[in-house]
Motif scaffolding. Structure first.
Motif, mmCIF file in Angstrom:
data_model
loop_
_atom_site.group_PDB
_atom_site.id
_atom_site.type_symbol
_atom_site.label_atom_id
_atom_site.label_comp_id
_atom_site.label_asym_id
_atom_site.label_seq_id
_atom_site.Cartn_x
_atom_site.Cartn_y
_atom_site.Cartn_z
ATOM 1 N N LEU A 169 0.695 -0.864 0.049
ATOM 2 C CA LEU A 169 0.098 -0.247 -0.340
ATOM 3 C C LEU A 169 1.103 1.429 0.421
ATOM 4 N N TYR A 170 0.877 2.168 -0.483
ATOM 5 C CA TYR A 170 1.704 3.606 -1.143
ATOM 6 C C TYR A 170 0.708 4.428 -0.424
ATOM 7 N N LEU A 171 1.141 5.314 -0.417
ATOM 8 C CA LEU A 171 -0.060 6.759 0.829
ATOM 9 C C LEU A 171 1.143 8.075 -0.261
ATOM 10 N N GLY A 172 1.887 8.013 -1.340
ATOM 11 C CA GLY A 172 2.154 9.070 -1.970
ATOM 12 C C GLY A 172 3.829 9.351 -1.101
ATOM 13 N N HIS A 173 3.802 9.082 -0.089
ATOM 14 C CA HIS A 173 5.357 8.757 0.389
ATOM 15 C C HIS A 173 5.782 7.718 1.514
ATOM 16 N N LEU A 174 4.734 7.317 1.857
ATOM 17 C CA LEU A 174 5.025 6.110 2.749
ATOM 18 C C LEU A 174 4.707 4.372 2.538
ATOM 19 N N GLY A 175 5.114 3.631 2.247
ATOM 20 C CA GLY A 175 4.710 2.583 1.498
ATOM 21 C C GLY A 175 4.984 0.843 2.513
ATOM 22 N N ILE A 176 3.601 0.373 2.600
ATOM 23 C CA ILE A 176 3.227 -0.644 3.610
ATOM 24 C C ILE A 176 3.379 -2.052 2.752
ATOM 25 N N SER A 177 4.341 -3.573 2.829
ATOM 26 C CA SER A 177 3.806 -3.768 2.507
ATOM 27 C C SER A 177 3.597 -5.384 3.504
ATOM 28 N N HIS A 178 3.118 -6.284 3.147
ATOM 29 C CA HIS A 178 2.805 -7.237 3.343
ATOM 30 C C HIS A 178 3.425 -8.723 3.734
ATOM 31 N N VAL A 179 3.666 -9.917 4.892
ATOM 32 C CA VAL A 179 4.105 -10.655 5.013
ATOM 33 C C VAL A 179 3.083 -11.874 4.286
ATOM 34 N N THR A 180 1.032 -11.622 5.113
ATOM 35 C CA THR A 180 0.499 -12.221 4.727
ATOM 36 C C THR A 180 -0.437 -11.361 4.469
ATOM 37 N N THR A 181 -1.730 -11.630 3.702
ATOM 38 C CA THR A 181 -2.945 -10.768 3.706
ATOM 39 C C THR A 181 -3.983 -11.846 3.978
ATOM 40 N N HIS A 182 -5.077 -11.999 2.899
ATOM 41 C CA HIS A 182 -6.150 -12.059 2.922
ATOM 42 C C HIS A 182 -6.030 -14.375 3.502
ATOM 43 N N SER A 184 -6.763 -16.244 7.582
ATOM 44 C CA SER A 184 -7.102 -16.282 9.064
ATOM 45 C C SER A 184 -5.870 -15.677 9.989
ATOM 46 N N MET A 185 -6.077 -15.129 11.181
ATOM 47 C CA MET A 185 -5.353 -14.425 11.745
ATOM 48 C C MET A 185 -4.033 -15.505 12.220
ATOM 49 N N ARG A 186 -4.825 -16.878 12.890
ATOM 50 C CA ARG A 186 -3.768 -18.208 12.909
ATOM 51 C C ARG A 186 -3.100 -18.792 11.938
ATOM 52 N N ASP A 187 -3.773 -18.273 10.691
ATOM 53 C CA ASP A 187 -3.550 -18.960 9.297
ATOM 54 C C ASP A 187 -1.669 -17.784 8.710
ATOM 55 N N ALA A 188 -2.276 -16.874 9.432
ATOM 56 C CA ALA A 188 -1.584 -15.405 9.103
ATOM 57 C C ALA A 188 -0.147 -15.827 10.579
ATOM 58 N N CYS A 189 -0.107 -16.360 11.198
ATOM 59 C CA CYS A 189 0.998 -16.185 12.307
ATOM 60 C C CYS A 189 2.003 -17.766 11.943
ATOM 61 N N GLN A 190 1.542 -18.847 11.253
ATOM 62 C CA GLN A 190 2.021 -19.909 10.972
ATOM 63 C C GLN A 190 2.171 -18.881 9.128
ATOM 64 N N LEU A 191 2.199 -18.465 8.312
ATOM 65 C CA LEU A 191 3.361 -18.144 7.427
ATOM 66 C C LEU A 191 4.123 -16.788 7.839
ATOM 67 N N VAL A 192 4.016 -17.144 8.638
ATOM 68 C CA VAL A 192 5.595 -15.738 8.873
ATOM 69 C C VAL A 192 6.723 -16.731 9.659
ATOM 70 N N THR A 193 7.111 -16.505 7.989
ATOM 71 C CA THR A 193 8.164 -17.641 8.524
ATOM 72 C C THR A 193 9.380 -17.201 7.464
ATOM 73 N N ILE A 277 7.833 -3.194 6.314
ATOM 74 C CA ILE A 277 6.672 -4.111 6.823
ATOM 75 C C ILE A 277 6.242 -4.643 7.544
ATOM 76 N N ALA A 278 4.536 -5.150 7.443
ATOM 77 C CA ALA A 278 3.507 -4.987 8.164
ATOM 78 C C ALA A 278 3.576 -6.896 7.935
ATOM 79 N N MET A 279 3.011 -7.798 8.947
ATOM 80 C CA MET A 279 2.914 -9.074 9.243
ATOM 81 C C MET A 279 2.280 -9.796 8.659
ATOM 82 N N TYR A 280 0.623 -8.704 8.788
ATOM 83 C CA TYR A 280 -0.487 -9.254 8.813
ATOM 84 C C TYR A 280 -1.545 -8.500 7.465
#
Length: 340
Positions: A169-182, A184-193, A277-280
């Motif tokens: 996600l790019y806000l004109g000056h700030l970019g926020i990338s995601h390790v996981t997206t769509h 569940s929270m339970r799956d996101a934790c498992q996918l943060v490798t 870099i955001a995790m979820y």
């Protein structure tokens, strides 16, 4: 016909879900003088739907139907720009307006939206488009049409056969990338490798370099409160995130972290960092929506083509009412032009 100015990219603009605000924000954005000065925009969608929307909303535009094969021969310079009311269109003619119930989730709308994306992706992969900019689609409608994807990102990854992708996600000056997206929270934790965090770090660094914003370190948010507090609140930081950061640093990437997620975005907003870099999903989306709901742009990193998008949904509740804000679409076109 004038000689093409190669510094002005040809961009494909997909119409999005025809039952949502996609047609409206596309038409409004392409009426902005700046847009047709910085690129050669070509809408990919249904002409009859666009015509009905323009008439209903009283938008004074002229749809100019062109063929995909003509893209190579189109001449375009900013000094010989077409009438700002003229919008170039590749009309797929997949729908009649009477086939669509505005403001509702329906499979025929999802099917049409996917066809627009497929066509735009094919043209970009063939070199006829410098990039694509996508209007919003509805995930439920797409799935009802038999396309089992979580969203644009996953569909584009499949169409382009890209091995590694990430959402930014790019806000004109700030970019926020995601390790996981769509997921569940339970799956996101498992996918943060370690492997996935390193992958997203590399992709984020590449776009930072392309946008000439690599002078500040990339900031990596932790997954747990206080970034785990040394393992007290979780061990993902020690086992996955920190090792990925160390490997990235060894590769020459300027990166710091993991940083407490409750303060890293404040520091980024104040200019300490340009990329986080955001995790979820919600860890990155909540600050992005707060800081740039009308102007945020969604970028898919890792594709062999350039793809940007609005950072909002189909907004079925306000479709065809003339009140949809087109600024995110304008920003998405502007960013695609920069990347191209």
């Amino acid at each position: 016909m004038s000689e093409r100015n190669h510094t002005v990219p040809v961009l494909g603009i997909t119409m999005g879900d025809p039952a949502g605000i996609g047609p409206e924000v596309v038409l409004k954005a392409l009426m902005e003088p700046e847009v047709q000065e910085i690129c050669y925009p070509v809408v990919i969608g249904d002409g009859s739907v666009l015509e009905r929307v323009s008439q209903k909303l009283g938008l004074e535009v002229e749809l100019n139907s062109i063929s995909a094969s003509s893209l190579m021969s189109q001449g375009w310079t900013t000094s010989s720009a077409c009438d700002k009311r003229q919008i170039n269109l590749i009309d797929l003619a997949t729908l009649h307006p009477d086939d669509i119930r505005v403001g509702e989730v329906q499979p025929q709308a999802g099917k049409a939206a996917v066809e627009y994306i497929k066509t735009a992706t094919h043209l970009a992969m063939s070199g006829l488009l410098a990039g694509i900019v996508t209007a919003p689609i509805n995930k439920a409608a797409m799935n009802l049409a038999g396309h089992a994807y979580a969203g644009h990102t996953e569909l584009l990854q499949a169409l382009t056969k890209a091995r590694r992708v990430a959402m930014l996600l790019y806000l004109g000056h700030l970019g926020i990338s995601h390790v996981t997206t769509h997921v569940s929270m339970r799956d996101a934790c498992q996918l943060v490798t370690r492997e996935r965090v390193l992958e997203v770090l590399r992709l984020t660094n590449a776009v930072a370099l392309k946008l000439n914003q690599a002078d500040k370190p990339l900031a990596v948010a932790g997954l747990n409160p206080h970034s785990g507090e040394g393992g007290l609140f979780g061990n993902e930081e020690e086992e996955a995130i920190t090792p990925a950061i160390c490997q990235a640093q060894a590769e020459g990437i300027n990166v710091v972290g993991p940083l407490p997620p409750d303060t890293v975005f404040l520091k980024a907003h104040r200019g300490v960092y340009d990329f986080v870099i955001a995790m979820y999903h919600d860890q990155g989306h909540i600050p992005a929506k707060l800081l740039g709901f009308e102007t945020g742009v969604n970028v898919t990193l890792g594709l062999p083509i350039i793809r940007t998008s609005v950072d909002h949904g189909t907004a079925f509740d306000i479709a065809n009412q003339g009140i949809a804000d087109c600024q995110s679409m304008v920003e998405a076109i502007r960013l695609a032009t920069r990347l191209a």
